[in-house]
Design a protein around this motif. Sequence first.
Motif, PDB file in Angstrom:
ATOM      1  N   ALA A  60       0.875  -1.170   0.000  1.00  0.00           N
ATOM      2  CA  ALA A  60       0.000   0.000   0.000  1.00  0.00           C
ATOM      3  C   ALA A  60       0.911   1.219   0.000  1.00  0.00           C
ATOM      4  N   GLY A  61       0.979   1.905  -1.151  1.00  0.00           N
ATOM      5  CA  GLY A  61       1.915   3.028  -1.258  1.00  0.00           C
ATOM      6  C   GLY A  61       3.340   2.517  -1.138  1.00  0.00           C
ATOM      7  N   ASP A  62       4.077   3.029  -0.150  1.00  0.00           N
ATOM      8  CA  ASP A  62       5.452   2.596   0.085  1.00  0.00           C
ATOM      9  C   ASP A  62       5.560   1.563   1.201  1.00  0.00           C
ATOM     10  N   THR A  63       4.423   1.111   1.710  1.00  0.00           N
ATOM     11  CA  THR A  63       4.414   0.207   2.857  1.00  0.00           C
ATOM     12  C   THR A  63       4.141  -1.225   2.416  1.00  0.00           C
ATOM     13  N   ASP A  64       5.046  -2.133   2.783  1.00  0.00           N
ATOM     14  CA  ASP A  64       4.845  -3.553   2.535  1.00  0.00           C
ATOM     15  C   ASP A  64       4.151  -4.187   3.735  1.00  0.00           C
ATOM     16  N   ILE A  65       3.163  -5.013   3.452  1.00  0.00           N
ATOM     17  CA  ILE A  65       2.377  -5.674   4.506  1.00  0.00           C
ATOM     18  C   ILE A  65       2.495  -7.183   4.281  1.00  0.00           C
ATOM     19  N   PRO A  66       3.390  -7.833   5.025  1.00  0.00           N
ATOM     20  CA  PRO A  66       3.596  -9.270   4.809  1.00  0.00           C
ATOM     21  C   PRO A  66       2.509 -10.116   5.465  1.00  0.00           C
ATOM     22  N   HIS A  67       2.147 -11.181   4.770  1.00  0.00           N
ATOM     23  CA  HIS A  67       1.221 -12.196   5.275  1.00  0.00           C
ATOM     24  C   HIS A  67       1.817 -13.556   4.948  1.00  0.00           C
ATOM     25  N   HIS A  68       1.562 -14.525   5.791  1.00  0.00           N
ATOM     26  CA  HIS A  68       2.049 -15.867   5.517  1.00  0.00           C
ATOM     27  C   HIS A  68       1.171 -16.878   6.251  1.00  0.00           C
ATOM     28  N   GLY A  69       1.373 -18.137   5.939  1.00  0.00           N
ATOM     29  CA  GLY A  69       0.627 -19.186   6.611  1.00  0.00           C
ATOM     30  C   GLY A  69       1.010 -20.552   6.109  1.00  0.00           C
ATOM     31  N   ASN A  70       0.253 -21.536   6.586  1.00  0.00           N
ATOM     32  CA  ASN A  70       0.466 -22.929   6.216  1.00  0.00           C
ATOM     33  C   ASN A  70      -0.837 -23.494   5.682  1.00  0.00           C
ATOM     34  N   TYR A  71      -0.718 -24.326   4.674  1.00  0.00           N
ATOM     35  CA  TYR A  71      -1.884 -25.018   4.142  1.00  0.00           C
ATOM     36  C   TYR A  71      -2.227 -26.186   5.064  1.00  0.00           C
ATOM     37  N   LYS A  72      -3.399 -26.120   5.663  1.00  0.00           N
ATOM     38  CA  LYS A  72      -3.849 -27.184   6.559  1.00  0.00           C
ATOM     39  C   LYS A  72      -4.614 -28.265   5.805  1.00  0.00           C
ATOM     40  N   GLU A  73      -5.316 -27.860   4.753  1.00  0.00           N
ATOM     41  CA  GLU A  73      -6.092 -28.804   3.951  1.00  0.00           C
ATOM     42  C   GLU A  73      -6.164 -28.298   2.521  1.00  0.00           C
ATOM     43  N   ILE A  74      -5.871 -29.176   1.586  1.00  0.00           N
ATOM     44  CA  ILE A  74      -6.042 -28.885   0.164  1.00  0.00           C
ATOM     45  C   ILE A  74      -6.832 -30.049  -0.415  1.00  0.00           C
ATOM     46  N   SER A  75      -8.113 -29.807  -0.693  1.00  0.00           N
ATOM     47  CA  SER A  75      -9.005 -30.838  -1.243  1.00  0.00           C
ATOM     48  C   SER A  75      -9.466 -30.380  -2.625  1.00  0.00           C
ATOM     49  N   PRO A  76      -8.678 -30.733  -3.655  1.00  0.00           N
ATOM     50  CA  PRO A  76      -9.032 -30.267  -4.999  1.00  0.00           C
ATOM     51  C   PRO A  76     -10.423 -30.763  -5.385  1.00  0.00           C
ATOM     52  N   HIS A  77     -11.133 -29.975  -5.902  1.00  0.00           N
ATOM     53  CA  HIS A  77     -11.207 -28.538  -6.127  1.00  0.00           C
ATOM     54  C   HIS A  77     -12.334 -27.953  -5.287  1.00  0.00           C
ATOM     55  N   ASP A  78     -12.529 -28.576  -4.113  1.00  0.00           N
ATOM     56  CA  ASP A  78     -13.669 -28.244  -3.272  1.00  0.00           C
ATOM     57  C   ASP A  78     -13.361 -27.333  -2.090  1.00  0.00           C
ATOM     58  N   ARG A  79     -12.195 -27.519  -1.469  1.00  0.00           N
ATOM     59  CA  ARG A  79     -11.956 -26.881  -0.175  1.00  0.00           C
ATOM     60  C   ARG A  79     -10.465 -26.598   0.008  1.00  0.00           C
ATOM     61  N   LEU A  80     -10.204 -25.433   0.616  1.00  0.00           N
ATOM     62  CA  LEU A  80      -8.838 -25.020   0.922  1.00  0.00           C
ATOM     63  C   LEU A  80      -8.865 -24.366   2.301  1.00  0.00           C
TER      64      LEU A  80
END
Length: 145
Positions: A60-80
């Motif tokens: 946002a403008g000159d400010t970086d806003i980091p986000h991160h996480g871990n995938y707990k469930e990946i059920s193609p193509h129904d749920r994440l």
Amino acid sequence: MTDLTLTVERKINATQKAVFDAWLDPEMLKKFMTPGPDMSVPEAKTEAKTGGTFSIIMRAGDTDIPHHGNYKEISPHDRLVFTWYGPSPAEDSTVTLTFTPVDGGTLVRLTHDRFVDEKRRDDHKQGWSSILAALESAMTAQSVA
């Protein structure tokens, strides 16, 4: 700690597979993970497997806003399901996405839990709504290209 939760939904005019895959593709994430006007995503990385990690830098403008996480469930193509760590949500904040085929596209339902107060929850509700709108635009642009 309160157990405040938000849910937003949006119909995306694309196939269930395409919409699901967009959430795991770093190049697509760069196109739609923009929760506010005049924001961009200069960096997105994914390790798209259960237990894998992701990181997203929102700018946002000159400010970086980091986000991160871990995938707990990946059920193609129904749920994440993934954890969500950033400046505002509480520890153990989780985002759950479901993808349901509907006439002419896919209904995306996003639920985000564990906010420390109503203001942060409401800010995130607006942000996630903007992200889903940007996802729809990115999917439309991709289908035209």
